[in-house]
Structures are given as C-alpha cells and as structure tokens.
Write an enzyme that holds these catalytic residues in place. Structure first.
Site, short mmCIF file in Angstrom:
data_model
loop_
_atom_site.label_atom_id
_atom_site.label_comp_id
_atom_site.label_asym_id
_atom_site.label_seq_id
_atom_site.Cartn_x
_atom_site.Cartn_y
_atom_site.Cartn_z
CB CYS A 1 -1.63 -5.38 3.91
SG CYS A 1 -2.29 -5.45 1.60
CG HIS B 1 -1.73 -0.05 2.77
ND1 HIS B 1 -0.62 -0.36 2.90
CD2 HIS B 1 -2.48 -1.17 2.14
CE1 HIS B 1 -0.06 -2.13 3.25
NE2 HIS B 1 -0.73 -1.68 1.81
CD GLU C 1 0.20 1.38 6.25
OE1 GLU C 1 -0.88 1.00 6.74
OE2 GLU C 1 0.84 0.74 5.69
N1 GLN Z 1 0.16 -9.05 -1.71
C1 GLN Z 1 0.74 -9.31 -0.78
C2 GLN Z 1 1.25 -10.33 0.14
O1 GLN Z 1 0.46 -11.14 0.08
C3 GLN Z 1 0.38 -8.33 0.41
C4 GLN Z 1 0.20 -6.84 -0.35
C5 GLN Z 1 0.98 -5.73 0.72
O2 GLN Z 1 0.89 -6.16 1.99
N2 GLN Z 1 0.23 -4.71 0.06
O3 GLN Z 1 2.22 -10.32 0.83
#
Ligand code: GLN
Length: 198
Positions: A82, A175, A177
């Site tokens: 992410c 995610h 994890e």
């Molecule tokens: N929207 C977040 C970002 O731009 C990422 C979201 C996340 O890691 N769950 O960093």
C-alpha cells in the site's frame, strides 16, 4: 547465517507491527528500522502501509532515505504494501509535489485510486499458479496503472495488477499483513532467499 540475516520492517509510521508479527510467525527475525544503523543487520526490508506522504517526510528527517536507496541499488530485496508500494514506485500519480519515492520497481501508481467513497474493501484474489483464493484487504489503496516490461503481475483485481514483482522487489496494493494467510509474505521470503543465493 550471514551477519545480515534479519528482515527489516520500516517502523516510522503505519502498519509495521503486523508485518513484524508475520515475519516472526514465519520463523524469521524481524528488525524494526527507525535509524540508519538499524539497516546494518538487515538482508531485506518491508515497507508497510500507512501514509506515504508522512513516511516520505519521516524518511528524510530520520536520514534513512539515502541509506535505504543505496541498499536497494546494491540489490537488497524490498517488499512494499500500500503506502509502501507507493514509496517503491518509479512514478507516483496524485502524489504531493514534495513526496519522494525510491523508484525501485518500474510501475506507475495512482494514490487513493480505488475511490474515496469506498475507502476500504475486501475481496478474494487469485494468486498466479495457486488455486486457493487469497482474501485481500484494500485501504485507500493505490492502483497500478502501468507496469514495465521487467515487472510481473502475481495477482489482479478488476483488470489491474495488485501484486507485482521484479527481480528483487515485490509490491502489493493491499494489506497481506492484516489477514492470517501468510502466502504473500512467504513469496517475499522465497524471493529474499533466491536473491541471497545468487
Ligand atoms: N493512501 C495512502 C497513501 O497515499 C496509502 C493507504 C495505505 O497504506 N493503507 O499513502
């Protein structure tokens, strides 16, 4: 065992504790990375989800950005989930102007691209070469909009790759994890061991 036998987990912000737990559950020694010297005994690094703009800033104030960039250039395996994927991407769309990334894997990612109304969702993915579905949690997830020729998609969602890898880098929009299923982390540890053996 080599001096650098630990799996580093970038622990400046975000969901790092869950990654640390998975690494430990899989029988490897995690090392939370907050300062440059924490990297010394790490053979690989996981970059967690969280907020990529904040992490970018903290990477600079903690003076970790350049040492990590150097280790990546030297071939250290990295896995970003992410926000961590955003930090590894060669090109960040809808990022902040001052947001930095390591350009460790040749992908374009668009921040928050799965829509602000449906901030988060869960779905089942198919991992390449694996009949068992993988339950995946997406939280304000970045979308991969382009992949370079040396990048391989390992899972897709609605026609877009959501888990990709190159020789020594893995990145996920979701995610892994946050679920009990360890397969994605196992894939990364296999990659780490393969890179180590070369
Ligand atoms: N929207 C977040 C970002 O731009 C990422 C979201 C996340 O890691 N769950 O960093």
């Amino acid at each position: 065992m080599s001096a650098r036998a630990r799996i580093g987990v970038l622990a400046l912000q975000g969901a790092f504790a869950a990654h640390t737990e998975v690494v430990r559950r899989l029988g490897r020694e995690p090392r939370e990375v907050r300062l440059p010297h924490d990297l010394d005994d790490c053979e690989a690094l996981v970059m967690p989800g969280g907020e990529s703009t904040t992490m970018s800033k903290l990477l600079e104030t903690s003076q970790l950005f350049d040492p990590i960039a150097k280790r990546i250039a030297d071939g250290m395996p990295v896995f970003g989930t992410c926000a961590g994927m955003i930090l590894l991407a060669s090109n960040v769309l809808d990022g902040r102007d001052d947001q930095r990334s390591f350009a460790a894997i040749d992908i374009d990612v668009r921040r928050n691209a799965y829509g602000r109304q449906v901030d988060s969702f869960e779905t089942d993915l198919t991992l390449s070469g694996d009949a068992e579905p993988l339950h995946a949690v997406f939280i304000r997830a970045p979308r991969i909009e382009r992949m370079g020729a040396n990048v391989m998609a390992l899972a897709e969602c609605d026609g877009a790759p959501v888990l990709v890898r190159s020789t020594s880098v893995m990145a996920a929009s979701f995610h892994p994890e946050l679920t009990d299923d360890d397969r994605v982390h196992r894939m990364f540890l296999e990659l780490v061991d393969t890179v180590e053996r070369r």
